[in-house]
Structures are given as structure tokens and as C-alpha cells.
Design a protein around this motif. Structure first.
Motif, PDB file in Angstrom:
ATOM      1  N   SER A 134      71.899  23.212  45.197  1.00 23.77           N
ATOM      2  CA  SER A 134      70.916  22.404  45.149  1.00 23.77           C
ATOM      3  C   SER A 134      71.326  21.215  46.029  1.00 23.77           C
ATOM      4  O   SER A 134      72.462  20.514  46.184  1.00 23.77           O
ATOM      5  N   PHE A 135      70.347  20.961  47.415  1.00 22.38           N
ATOM      6  CA  PHE A 135      70.648  19.961  48.230  1.00 22.38           C
ATOM      7  C   PHE A 135      69.487  19.029  48.614  1.00 22.38           C
ATOM      8  O   PHE A 135      68.193  19.583  48.385  1.00 22.38           O
ATOM      9  N   HIS A 136      69.624  17.812  48.876  1.00 21.52           N
ATOM     10  CA  HIS A 136      68.489  17.014  49.293  1.00 21.52           C
ATOM     11  C   HIS A 136      67.731  17.741  50.643  1.00 21.52           C
ATOM     12  O   HIS A 136      66.400  17.737  50.206  1.00 21.52           O
ATOM     13  N   THR A 137      68.353  18.317  51.314  1.00 19.45           N
ATOM     14  CA  THR A 137      67.656  18.707  52.610  1.00 19.45           C
ATOM     15  C   THR A 137      68.095  19.884  52.997  1.00 19.45           C
ATOM     16  O   THR A 137      69.339  20.157  53.068  1.00 19.45           O
ATOM     17  N   VAL A 138      67.456  20.997  53.246  1.00 23.76           N
ATOM     18  CA  VAL A 138      67.730  22.282  53.781  1.00 23.76           C
ATOM     19  C   VAL A 138      67.241  22.508  55.162  1.00 23.76           C
ATOM     20  O   VAL A 138      66.244  22.210  55.423  1.00 23.76           O
ATOM     21  N   CYS A 139      67.947  22.929  56.052  1.00 26.39           N
ATOM     22  CA  CYS A 139      67.570  23.068  57.329  1.00 26.39           C
ATOM     23  C   CYS A 139      67.607  24.430  57.760  1.00 26.39           C
ATOM     24  O   CYS A 139      68.929  25.084  57.564  1.00 26.39           O
ATOM     25  N   CYS A 140      66.949  25.029  58.537  1.00 27.15           N
ATOM     26  CA  CYS A 140      67.148  26.685  58.937  1.00 27.15           C
ATOM     27  C   CYS A 140      66.442  26.674  60.401  1.00 27.15           C
ATOM     28  O   CYS A 140      65.160  26.610  60.391  1.00 27.15           O
ATOM     29  N   LEU A 141      67.272  26.660  61.343  1.00 27.24           N
ATOM     30  CA  LEU A 141      66.631  26.401  62.773  1.00 27.24           C
ATOM     31  C   LEU A 141      67.016  27.893  63.600  1.00 27.24           C
ATOM     32  O   LEU A 141      68.080  28.328  63.541  1.00 27.24           O
ATOM     33  N   ASP A 142      65.937  28.123  63.998  1.00 18.13           N
ATOM     34  CA  ASP A 142      66.069  29.616  65.145  1.00 18.13           C
ATOM     35  C   ASP A 142      66.731  30.441  64.410  1.00 18.13           C
ATOM     36  O   ASP A 142      67.421  31.711  65.079  1.00 18.13           O
TER      37      ASP A 142
END
Length: 238
Positions: A134-142
Motif C-alpha cells: 500500500s502506497f500513497h502514490t503509485v507511478c507507472c511510466l512508459d
């Protein structure tokens, strides 16, 4: 096609991607995502386009003021293009993974070389499907360039399940022009230089996130020759 065959094809494609980024793909993309001059014109333009996307994500996060106490998940971190500057900005903690162990290790090496606080960084090898937590922000780029439409939409739902507040994703958007360019081999390097590359319909990505209680709050389109990326920030509804 039967469900069994679909699963078999999915696993085979995942192994193809993993194998590529552990071998020739690692060497190629490690150069692209560096300051090396040993790149051709296409690779240099991809580097420029990807950096535009990373810079915009960093600006969005900085503008939000949510940083020092925030936990981040960098899903598909590559060699740390996002994780390293995010850590340098003072992120609370960063869990960064890549399907390629070679990529994850290179990101960790770069972080150490940059003198970053390694106690706040965790680099490891994992495919997106296996990520948990569990994370405040999840990023998945390209990363979605390796997923066809239906699989990408399912992955958006999975990433939403890991996010407490914010999801930021980027993908090559489907347009008739890009479909034509891709079909004649002008959008991406040829088959001898890359794995299969998919363009995605934005409507499907947005619907998948909204089905999980997230709504789009910001969008942008970054492009350079041989690079097109739709960037969307989703926020969990109150």
C-alpha cells in the motif's frame, strides 16, 4: 482462442519482455536512459521524450506538496529515471521495481553513486502483476507499451488497488495516425531491436481507473519523434 491459450500467450510474452531487458534490451535502454553519446537519432529522441514525461511527473508531485511524508511505488522503474530524482527531492520512501533484475540493479547502483539515502529506497525485480503493498502514490511510466488494451486495463485496476491516494500512468495513446506509423515500422524500432509495442485507447484506461474509485485530475501529451506518451494523474475520490 481458449482462456488456456490466452494465458499461455500472456506468459510467453512476459518471458519475452523479461528476456529482452535482461540481455540486449538492457544494454540498449541503459544507454538511452543515460548521458551516453553512443545512441542513434531515434534513441536520442526517445530519451528526450521520456525525460519530458519524467520531468512533468516530478513537477506535478512537487506542486502537490505531498513529498517528504509520502510513500511512492515506482512500478517498472527501469534504471531509476523517476526514482532517483524523486529521492533527491526528499520523497519519504520509494519502492522501485522492474521486471528485469539487471535494470533494478542498475537503478540501485546509480542511486548509490549519486549519494542518495538508500534507507528510503528499495529496488527489486518483479513483474507488475506480482506487486503488492500500500502506497500513497503509485507511478507507472512508459511500461504499458508492453501490454495490449485488455491487459493494460486490468493492470490499471491492480495498480489502483496498491494506491491510497494517487496513481500516475503514461502510455502510448492510440490514434489512427500512430496506428499507421506503427504498422509501417516508423513509430518504434524494428522487431530486431525491441519487443512488441502497443498503443492504447485512453477511454479504456480512464474507465478502468474510475471503476476503482479514481478520477483523472490532470492530463498531458508529451511527444518527440519516435516517442508519444499520454500522461494522466488519477486521484482517489473522497
Amino acid at each position: 482462442m481458449t482462456p488456456e491459450q490466452q494465458l499461455k500467450d500472456k506468459l510467453a510474452e512476459k518471458q519475452e519482455v523479461k528476456g529482452y531487458f535482461e540481455t540486449t534490451g538492457f544494454d540498449r535502454w541503459n544507454r538511452i536512459y543515460s548521458e551516453s553519446d553512443d545512441v542513434n537519432k531515434v534513441q536520442r529522441n526517445i530519451r528526450i521524450g521520456h525525460q519530458k514525461t519524467v520531468d512533468e511527473v516530478l513537477a506535478w508531485i512537487k506542486d502537490s506538496g505531498e513529498l517528504s511524508e509520502v510513500s511512492f511505488c515506482d512500478a517498472g522503474c527501469g534504471v531509476g529515471s523517476l526514482s532517483l530524482p524523486l529521492a533527491a527531492m526528499g520523497a519519504g520512501s520509494i519502492s522501485a521495481s522492474d521486471i528485469s533484475e539487471a535494470m533494478a540493479k542498475e537503478a540501485e547502483r546509480r542511486a548509490g553513486e549519486a549519494g542518495l539515502d538508500m534507507s528510503k529506497l528499495n529496488f527489486f525485480a518483479s513483474d507488475l502483476e506480482s506487486l503488492s503493498g500500500s502506497f500513497h502514490t503509485v507511478c507507472c511510466l512508459d511500461v504499458f507499451i508492453h501490454y495490449p488494451q485488455a491487459a493494460a486495463e486490468e493492470m490499471v485496476k491492480h495498480l489502483c488497488s496498491l494506491s491510497e491516494q494517487r496513481l500516475i500512468v503514461s502510455f502510448a495513446p492510440y490514434t489512427p495516425l500512430l496506428a499507421i506509423l506503427k504498422s509501417i515500422g516508423q513509430l518504434f524500432p524494428g522487431p530486431s531491436k525491441t519487443t512488441r509495442a502497443y498503443t492504447l485507447k485512453e477511454e479504456g484506461i480512464v474507465k478502468a481507473a474510475m471503476a476503482c474509485g479514481f478520477e483523472p485530475v490532470r492530463r498531458s501529451l508529451n511527444k518527440a519523434p519516435f516517442y508519444f506518451s499520454r500522461l494522466i494523474e488519477f486521484r482517489k475520490k473522497d
